[in-house]
Design a protein around this motif. Structure first.
Motif, PDB file in Angstrom:
ATOM      1  N   THR A 142       0.906  -1.254   0.122  1.00  0.00           N
ATOM      2  CA  THR A 142      -0.081   0.155  -0.173  1.00  0.00           C
ATOM      3  C   THR A 142       0.776   1.246   0.099  1.00  0.00           C
ATOM      4  O   THR A 142       0.638   2.229  -0.662  1.00  0.00           O
ATOM      5  CB  THR A 142      -0.956   0.093   1.256  1.00  0.00           C
ATOM      6  N   MET A 143       1.999   1.302   0.758  1.00  0.00           N
ATOM      7  CA  MET A 143       2.850   2.633   1.106  1.00  0.00           C
ATOM      8  C   MET A 143       3.529   2.607  -0.758  1.00  0.00           C
ATOM      9  O   MET A 143       3.722   3.712  -0.996  1.00  0.00           O
ATOM     10  CB  MET A 143       3.838   2.244   1.988  1.00  0.00           C
ATOM     11  N   LEU A 144       4.049   1.399  -1.255  1.00  0.00           N
ATOM     12  CA  LEU A 144       4.472   1.587  -2.544  1.00  0.00           C
ATOM     13  C   LEU A 144       3.702   2.265  -3.450  1.00  0.00           C
ATOM     14  O   LEU A 144       3.970   3.207  -4.211  1.00  0.00           O
ATOM     15  CB  LEU A 144       4.976   0.227  -2.840  1.00  0.00           C
ATOM     16  N   GLY A 145       2.196   1.725  -3.108  1.00  0.00           N
ATOM     17  CA  GLY A 145       1.395   2.267  -4.130  1.00  0.00           C
ATOM     18  C   GLY A 145       1.172   3.971  -4.098  1.00  0.00           C
ATOM     19  O   GLY A 145       0.917   4.544  -5.017  1.00  0.00           O
ATOM     20  N   ARG A 146       1.119   4.173  -2.847  1.00  0.00           N
ATOM     21  CA  ARG A 146       1.090   5.766  -2.706  1.00  0.00           C
ATOM     22  C   ARG A 146       2.203   6.453  -3.261  1.00  0.00           C
ATOM     23  O   ARG A 146       2.160   7.732  -3.587  1.00  0.00           O
ATOM     24  CB  ARG A 146       1.014   5.891  -1.114  1.00  0.00           C
ATOM     25  N   LEU A 147       3.537   5.884  -3.123  1.00  0.00           N
ATOM     26  CA  LEU A 147       4.816   6.631  -3.960  1.00  0.00           C
ATOM     27  C   LEU A 147       4.283   6.818  -5.241  1.00  0.00           C
ATOM     28  O   LEU A 147       4.546   7.907  -5.898  1.00  0.00           O
ATOM     29  CB  LEU A 147       5.868   5.430  -3.309  1.00  0.00           C
ATOM     30  N   HIS A 148       4.055   5.712  -5.845  1.00  0.00           N
ATOM     31  CA  HIS A 148       3.661   5.805  -7.467  1.00  0.00           C
ATOM     32  C   HIS A 148       2.435   6.697  -7.559  1.00  0.00           C
ATOM     33  O   HIS A 148       2.598   7.307  -8.794  1.00  0.00           O
ATOM     34  CB  HIS A 148       3.272   4.245  -7.864  1.00  0.00           C
ATOM     35  N   ALA A 189       3.485   1.165 -16.786  1.00  0.00           N
ATOM     36  CA  ALA A 189       4.894   0.429 -17.164  1.00  0.00           C
ATOM     37  C   ALA A 189       5.877   0.764 -16.195  1.00  0.00           C
ATOM     38  O   ALA A 189       6.556  -0.223 -15.778  1.00  0.00           O
ATOM     39  CB  ALA A 189       5.170   0.697 -18.662  1.00  0.00           C
ATOM     40  N   GLN A 190       5.962   2.007 -15.753  1.00  0.00           N
ATOM     41  CA  GLN A 190       6.937   2.549 -14.799  1.00  0.00           C
ATOM     42  C   GLN A 190       6.400   1.939 -13.602  1.00  0.00           C
ATOM     43  O   GLN A 190       7.290   1.394 -12.782  1.00  0.00           O
ATOM     44  CB  GLN A 190       7.093   3.916 -14.677  1.00  0.00           C
ATOM     45  N   ALA A 191       5.374   2.073 -12.929  1.00  0.00           N
ATOM     46  CA  ALA A 191       4.729   1.380 -11.829  1.00  0.00           C
ATOM     47  C   ALA A 191       4.899  -0.111 -11.784  1.00  0.00           C
ATOM     48  O   ALA A 191       5.569  -0.409 -10.703  1.00  0.00           O
ATOM     49  CB  ALA A 191       3.338   1.793 -11.726  1.00  0.00           C
ATOM     50  N   SER A 192       4.767  -0.954 -12.750  1.00  0.00           N
ATOM     51  CA  SER A 192       4.703  -2.203 -12.711  1.00  0.00           C
ATOM     52  C   SER A 192       6.250  -2.838 -12.579  1.00  0.00           C
ATOM     53  O   SER A 192       6.595  -3.535 -11.676  1.00  0.00           O
ATOM     54  CB  SER A 192       4.141  -2.936 -13.965  1.00  0.00           C
ATOM     55  N   SER A 193       7.231  -1.843 -13.436  1.00  0.00           N
ATOM     56  CA  SER A 193       8.710  -2.263 -13.236  1.00  0.00           C
ATOM     57  C   SER A 193       9.171  -1.948 -11.854  1.00  0.00           C
ATOM     58  O   SER A 193       9.762  -2.981 -11.215  1.00  0.00           O
ATOM     59  CB  SER A 193       9.363  -1.485 -14.207  1.00  0.00           C
ATOM     60  N   ASN A 194       8.915  -0.978 -11.302  1.00  0.00           N
ATOM     61  CA  ASN A 194       9.254  -0.968  -9.702  1.00  0.00           C
ATOM     62  C   ASN A 194       8.474  -1.810  -8.763  1.00  0.00           C
ATOM     63  O   ASN A 194       9.346  -2.036  -7.873  1.00  0.00           O
ATOM     64  CB  ASN A 194       8.674   0.719  -9.302  1.00  0.00           C
ATOM     65  N   LEU A 225      -5.539  -2.623 -11.216  1.00  0.00           N
ATOM     66  CA  LEU A 225      -4.538  -3.670 -10.918  1.00  0.00           C
ATOM     67  C   LEU A 225      -3.650  -3.740 -12.115  1.00  0.00           C
ATOM     68  O   LEU A 225      -3.968  -3.744 -13.363  1.00  0.00           O
ATOM     69  CB  LEU A 225      -5.085  -4.900 -10.612  1.00  0.00           C
ATOM     70  N   PRO A 226      -2.274  -4.022 -12.010  1.00  0.00           N
ATOM     71  CA  PRO A 226      -1.319  -4.171 -12.896  1.00  0.00           C
ATOM     72  C   PRO A 226      -1.655  -5.701 -13.693  1.00  0.00           C
ATOM     73  O   PRO A 226      -2.424  -6.300 -13.253  1.00  0.00           O
ATOM     74  CB  PRO A 226       0.019  -4.245 -12.185  1.00  0.00           C
ATOM     75  N   GLU A 227      -1.333  -5.674 -14.875  1.00  0.00           N
ATOM     76  CA  GLU A 227      -1.327  -6.909 -15.652  1.00  0.00           C
ATOM     77  C   GLU A 227      -0.728  -8.024 -14.987  1.00  0.00           C
ATOM     78  O   GLU A 227       0.632  -7.987 -15.031  1.00  0.00           O
ATOM     79  CB  GLU A 227      -1.091  -6.578 -17.039  1.00  0.00           C
ATOM     80  N   VAL A 228      -1.135  -9.243 -14.558  1.00  0.00           N
ATOM     81  CA  VAL A 228      -0.524 -10.145 -13.696  1.00  0.00           C
ATOM     82  C   VAL A 228       0.509 -10.750 -14.605  1.00  0.00           C
ATOM     83  O   VAL A 228       1.669 -10.929 -14.208  1.00  0.00           O
ATOM     84  CB  VAL A 228      -1.486 -11.078 -13.176  1.00  0.00           C
ATOM     85  N   ALA A 229       0.092 -11.226 -15.702  1.00  0.00           N
ATOM     86  CA  ALA A 229       1.228 -12.106 -16.519  1.00  0.00           C
ATOM     87  C   ALA A 229       2.492 -11.321 -16.802  1.00  0.00           C
ATOM     88  O   ALA A 229       3.514 -11.771 -16.647  1.00  0.00           O
ATOM     89  CB  ALA A 229       0.330 -12.465 -17.963  1.00  0.00           C
ATOM     90  N   ALA A 230       2.150 -10.035 -17.026  1.00  0.00           N
ATOM     91  CA  ALA A 230       3.609  -9.122 -17.505  1.00  0.00           C
ATOM     92  C   ALA A 230       4.213  -8.763 -16.399  1.00  0.00           C
ATOM     93  O   ALA A 230       5.671  -9.099 -16.373  1.00  0.00           O
ATOM     94  CB  ALA A 230       3.161  -7.829 -18.248  1.00  0.00           C
TER      95      ALA A 230
END
Length: 478
Positions: A142-148, A189-194, A225-230
């Protein structure tokens, strides 16, 4: 009582990992900081510790490298970015140059406090998805989500950079905080990578639970939600890089490992165990002589040793004769191989006794005998623990399938899968004798090795018995 010695950045740089404590440093504004206890040291670069400034307890980061201004600026900028975004991080008290060179940053000292890494260590052995383990992970997500959501990324994501204090979760390590799009959410894409960097810290058997973990992240971002497979592909890629980086650290001087090397000897030891193991490292054969010898063969000698009530296992890799010695000269010893593979298994969340130290005799670049020192696992092996005439009990069955599912998923073969190399410690099946363990690069190579491992495991019990049949039915197919 005499005041602590006044020192400088250049002296601290020269002192390496062990400056004399306590010490004082003069700040450019005329004040003095007293460092009382060091929490982390990057020799010649920076140190973090418990300090006092103007009679107040602070957490002090001293940047003492020759070109340290940029790192100090990044730390200050990261903390400012977190504060501006309304994200909890320790309050900055002072920041500036040190007299005579170097820079200092002081923040509020949070006490008592516990990192999420410490919290996770207590529950990491629990089954994936278990409530207490989830309770550790979800606040970080949750905290990481707030950063993003605030347009920030954290380039050193691990559970040690989240700190619990007084019922709140704080983000620390400001120099790893990067402003990507201030005030605007990161692109997906940036959020998913981090996000993948944080999730890659978890054992692979958590990967199927992404759909359970991700809602906590979405609470912070307010985004879909991010795409799970990727995301799974990114996690796999990050984890492979982290594994390679970690294995390289196991045989070089760093925060986790203390390494010494000369023309006649190489040793690597978990830094936290160095003082405790010093007598064994100095004279491993003497320690074996005082211990209970479990095996004394041509190629290996194994002994259980008790030091201050703590059980250790010392395995010496012998040289049978001149031809054997000549054949081993240019290759890493079996002790070296077992040391690396034990750390590989633990990194991947696969149970094995903790490897504590490695010693190799050397003549220049040439290898001779080796010693591996590990925690002693006081557990029964599966050959004696399980009955051939019935299926394994539910707990043991679940642990067996978890172990071999993890090994199979990571393309790891054991090479000598006798039931005596599988120990039941009451909750897990622990793998030992790692001399021939291999993580295969290709599915084809692993399939051949797994077929051999599987056949060797089944040969431990008579064909047609209940246990043999259960294993043959439930183990991954050859």
């Amino acid at each position: 009582m005499a005041s602590p010695n006044l020192t400088t950045a250049s002296a601290l740089r020269a002192a390496g990992r062990h400056p004399q404590l306590p010490f004082r440093v003069a700040l450019a504004d005329g004040r003095q900081l007293t460092m009382r206890r060091l929490l982390r040291v990057m020799p010649g670069k920076r140190m973090v510790g418990d300090a006092a400034l103007d009679g107040r307890r602070v957490l002090a980061k001293l940047f003492v490298g020759q070109r340290c201004e940029r790192h100090w600026q990044e730390e200050c900028a990261g903390l400012d970015a977190l504060a501006l975004a309304g994200l909890p991080t320790p309050e900055r008290i002072a920041a500036g140059a040190m007299a005579g060179g170097g820079y200092a940053l002081m923040t509020v000292y949070l006490d008592p406090a516990e990192t999420l890494a410490e919290s996770w260590a207590r529950v990491s052995g629990r089954p994936p998805g278990e409530a207490e383990a989830l309770a550790v992970l979800t606040p970080a997500l949750t905290m990481l989500g707030r950063l993003h959501a605030a347009g920030l990324a954290h380039d050193d994501l691990h559970l040690g950079n989240f700190l619990h204090h007084d019922g709140s979760l704080f983000v620390i390590d400001g120099d790893a905080v990067r402003v990507v799009s201030r005030g605007q959410p990161l692109l997906s894409a940036q959020a998913s990578s981090n996000l993948a960097v944080l999730l890659a810290q978890l054992p692979p058997d958590w990967d199927p639970l992404l759909t359970v973990l991700l809602p906590a992240y979405a609470v912070g971002t307010g985004q879909p939600l991010p795409e799970v497979a990727a995301l799974k592909e990114q996690i796999t890629s990050v984890r492979a890089w982290r594994l390679g980086d970690f294995l390289a650290k196991t045989v070089r001087e760093c925060t986790l490992f203390a390494v010494e090397q000369s023309t006649t000897r190489f040793s690597a030891v978990l830094r936290r165990e160095r003082d405790f193991l010093a007598p064994v490292l100095d004279a491993p054969d003497a320690a074996i002589g005082r211990g209970d010898v479990l095996k004394d063969g041509g190629t290996t000698t194994v002994a259980r040793v008790v030091i201050d009530g703590r059980g250790l296992l010392i395995k010496r890799y012998n040289l049978k004769h001149l031809r054997h010695a000549l054949g081993r000269l240019w290759r890493p010893s079996r002790g070296w191989h077992s040391w690396r593979e034990a750390h590989r298994l633990l990194f991947l969340g696969i149970p094995t006794p903790t490897p504590l130290a490695l010693i190799e005799e050397r003549v220049g670049p040439l290898r001779r005998r080796a010693w591996l020192i590990s925690e002693f696992c006081a557990a029964s092996n599966l050959l004696t623990h399980l009955s051939a005439d019935r299926e394994p009990p539910a707990d043991e069955a679940r642990a067996i399938l978890t172990l071999f599912g993890s090994l199979h998923g990571q393309r790891i073969s054991h090479g000598d899968l006798k039931a005596t190399n599988l120990l039941w410690d009451g909750s897990r099946v622990v793998l030992i004798d790692l001399d021939a363990v291999v993580q295969h690069r290709t599915a084809a190579a692993h399939a051949r090795a797994w077929a051999r491992d599987r056949a060797r495991l089944l040969r431990n019990w008579p064909p047609g018995c209940a246990l043999h049949c259960w294993l043959d039915e439930h183990l991954p197919a050859a």
